[in-house]
Structure formats: structure tokens, C-alpha cells
Scaffold this motif. Structure first.
Motif, PDB file in Angstrom:
ATOM      1  N   THR A 172      -0.063  -2.710  -2.664  1.00 10.32           N
ATOM      2  CA  THR A 172      -0.293  -4.158  -2.730  1.00 10.32           C
ATOM      3  C   THR A 172       0.595  -4.798  -3.789  1.00 10.32           C
ATOM      4  O   THR A 172       1.247  -5.821  -3.523  1.00 10.32           O
ATOM      5  CB  THR A 172      -1.778  -4.453  -3.025  1.00 10.32           C
ATOM      6  OG1 THR A 172      -2.576  -3.868  -1.989  1.00 10.32           O
ATOM      7  CG2 THR A 172      -2.036  -5.949  -3.100  1.00 10.32           C
ATOM      8  N   GLU A 217       1.549  -5.569   7.076  1.00 12.31           N
ATOM      9  CA  GLU A 217       2.091  -4.283   7.545  1.00 12.31           C
ATOM     10  C   GLU A 217       2.382  -3.358   6.363  1.00 12.31           C
ATOM     11  O   GLU A 217       1.992  -2.189   6.364  1.00 12.31           O
ATOM     12  CB  GLU A 217       3.380  -4.500   8.349  1.00 12.31           C
ATOM     13  CG  GLU A 217       4.010  -3.190   8.799  1.00 12.31           C
ATOM     14  CD  GLU A 217       5.517  -3.149   8.732  1.00 12.31           C
ATOM     15  OE1 GLU A 217       6.089  -2.325   9.471  1.00 12.31           O
ATOM     16  OE2 GLU A 217       6.132  -3.887   7.941  1.00 12.31           O
ATOM     17  N   LEU A 225      -3.427   2.124  -1.905  1.00 12.10           N
ATOM     18  CA  LEU A 225      -3.536   0.690  -1.633  1.00 12.10           C
ATOM     19  C   LEU A 225      -3.176  -0.206  -2.808  1.00 12.10           C
ATOM     20  O   LEU A 225      -2.526  -1.230  -2.617  1.00 12.10           O
ATOM     21  CB  LEU A 225      -4.938   0.353  -1.127  1.00 12.10           C
ATOM     22  CG  LEU A 225      -5.225   0.793   0.309  1.00 12.10           C
ATOM     23  CD1 LEU A 225      -6.685   0.548   0.664  1.00 12.10           C
ATOM     24  CD2 LEU A 225      -4.318   0.087   1.290  1.00 12.10           C
ATOM     25  N   THR A 248      -1.673   3.504   3.211  1.00  8.93           N
ATOM     26  CA  THR A 248      -2.392   4.595   3.862  1.00  8.93           C
ATOM     27  C   THR A 248      -1.491   5.762   4.263  1.00  8.93           C
ATOM     28  O   THR A 248      -1.821   6.912   4.008  1.00  8.93           O
ATOM     29  CB  THR A 248      -3.143   4.098   5.117  1.00  8.93           C
ATOM     30  OG1 THR A 248      -2.203   3.500   6.015  1.00  8.93           O
ATOM     31  CG2 THR A 248      -4.217   3.095   4.735  1.00  8.93           C
ATOM     32  N   LEU A 274      -0.920  -2.194   4.448  1.00 10.06           N
ATOM     33  CA  LEU A 274      -1.714  -1.231   5.221  1.00 10.06           C
ATOM     34  C   LEU A 274      -0.985   0.092   5.443  1.00 10.06           C
ATOM     35  O   LEU A 274      -1.552   1.162   5.211  1.00 10.06           O
ATOM     36  CB  LEU A 274      -2.110  -1.832   6.564  1.00 10.06           C
ATOM     37  CG  LEU A 274      -3.122  -2.977   6.514  1.00 10.06           C
ATOM     38  CD1 LEU A 274      -3.390  -3.516   7.912  1.00 10.06           C
ATOM     39  CD2 LEU A 274      -4.418  -2.526   5.854  1.00 10.06           C
TER      40      LEU A 274
END
Length: 156
Positions: A121, A86, A117, A93, A89
Motif C-alpha cells: 500500500t 491492482e 499489504l 498478496t 491487491l
């Protein structure tokens, strides 16, 4: 590359966060306003957003992955897996998770752009370790945000 200057305020201990010079506030060195939209998000709203996201991820893990609270072993990591997906992503974005959206928060890079991203991450994997999230600098950014070169700001 991370060097001593990046972690210096943590090495000075928790007193460094509380002792502020007059006119100093979280986010000042980042060029952010003291309060209102665009200012560094405070601990309370961030914690509530985290609880919202964790509850949502636990429900998703229960519905899609068959997670149950009494489940022993590796199955107990299913909500964490959903939480990681979750965060990567949505922060990568949209710049925010569901909890962030509800609480009026957004994750930005220190240059003011959306995280993207790769920083999302890095930030999320460190956040999943918990410890980096509870170690803050004088701008009230967790170690995970410092390493990913991100910050959580208020949107309203």
C-alpha cells in the motif's frame, strides 16, 4: 522512520548512481547477486511491466467503469484507481502484478520476504504520485521502494 541516510544517495545527485566502484553493482549492499534470479530488476523490464499493467488497468477501467480516453475531469483518474487497486491487491498478496509476472519480476521486502499489504500500500500510493518512482538510489530502487522497504527482483 526515514532519516537522512535513507535519502542520502538522492541528495548527492544522479552522478552518484553512475559512478560505481569496481565490483559494485545494484543490489550488492542488499546482499543480492549481480545477475540472474534474485538480482535487482533493471529499468527495461520494469518499464515494460509498468506499460503492461497500465494498459490492462485502462482496459478494465473502460469495461467496468466506463472510462474513455477523451473523458475530461475526474473520470480520467479511473485507470489510476484500477492501477492502485491492482497493485495493492496483487503485490500485497502474490508479490507481483500481471506485468511483473510476464516480465519475470517480483516485489520483495528488503529482508527477502513477500511485500505484504502494508508495504504494498505504501509503495503503490507513492508510485501513483509518479515522482518517487523516477528518483532512484544506487541500488536502482525508486524512492517508493526505499520508503516501503521493498525491492523488485528478477525471478528468472
Amino acid at each position: 522512520m526515514v532519516d537522512r541516510r535513507d535519502v542520502g544517495s538522492w541528495l548527492e545527485g544522479p552522478g552518484a548512481v553512475r559512478e560505481r566502484a569496481e565490483g559494485d553493482y545494484p543490489g550488492r549492499d542488499l546482499g543480492l547477486p549481480e545477475s540472474g534470479p534474485g538480482s535487482i530488476a533493471r529499468t527495461g523490464p520494469r518499464a515494460i511491466a509498468l506499460v503492461i499493467d497500465w494498459a490492462l488497468c485502462s482496459l478494465i477501467a473502460a469495461g467496468l467503469l466506463g472510462f474513455s480516453w477523451g473523458e475530461p475531469g475526474a473520470g480520467s483518474f479511473k485507470p489510476l484507481l484500477v492501477f492502485v487497486i491492482e497493485n495493492i491487491l496483487l503485490v500485497g498478496t502474490l508479490g507481483m502484478t500481471v506485468g511483473h509476472r510476464i516480465m519475470g519480476l517480483m516485489v520483495l521486502r528488503v529482508d527477502g520476504e513477500r511485500a505484504g499489504l502494508v508495504p504494498a500500500t505504501i509503495r503503490t500510493l507513492l508510485l501513483a504520485l509518479v515522482l518517487p518512482a523516477v528518483i532512484w538510489d544506487k541500488d536502482e530502487r525508486g524512492f517508493h521502494d526505499r520508503i516501503a522497504r521493498t525491492m523488485i527482483v528478477r525471478t528468472r
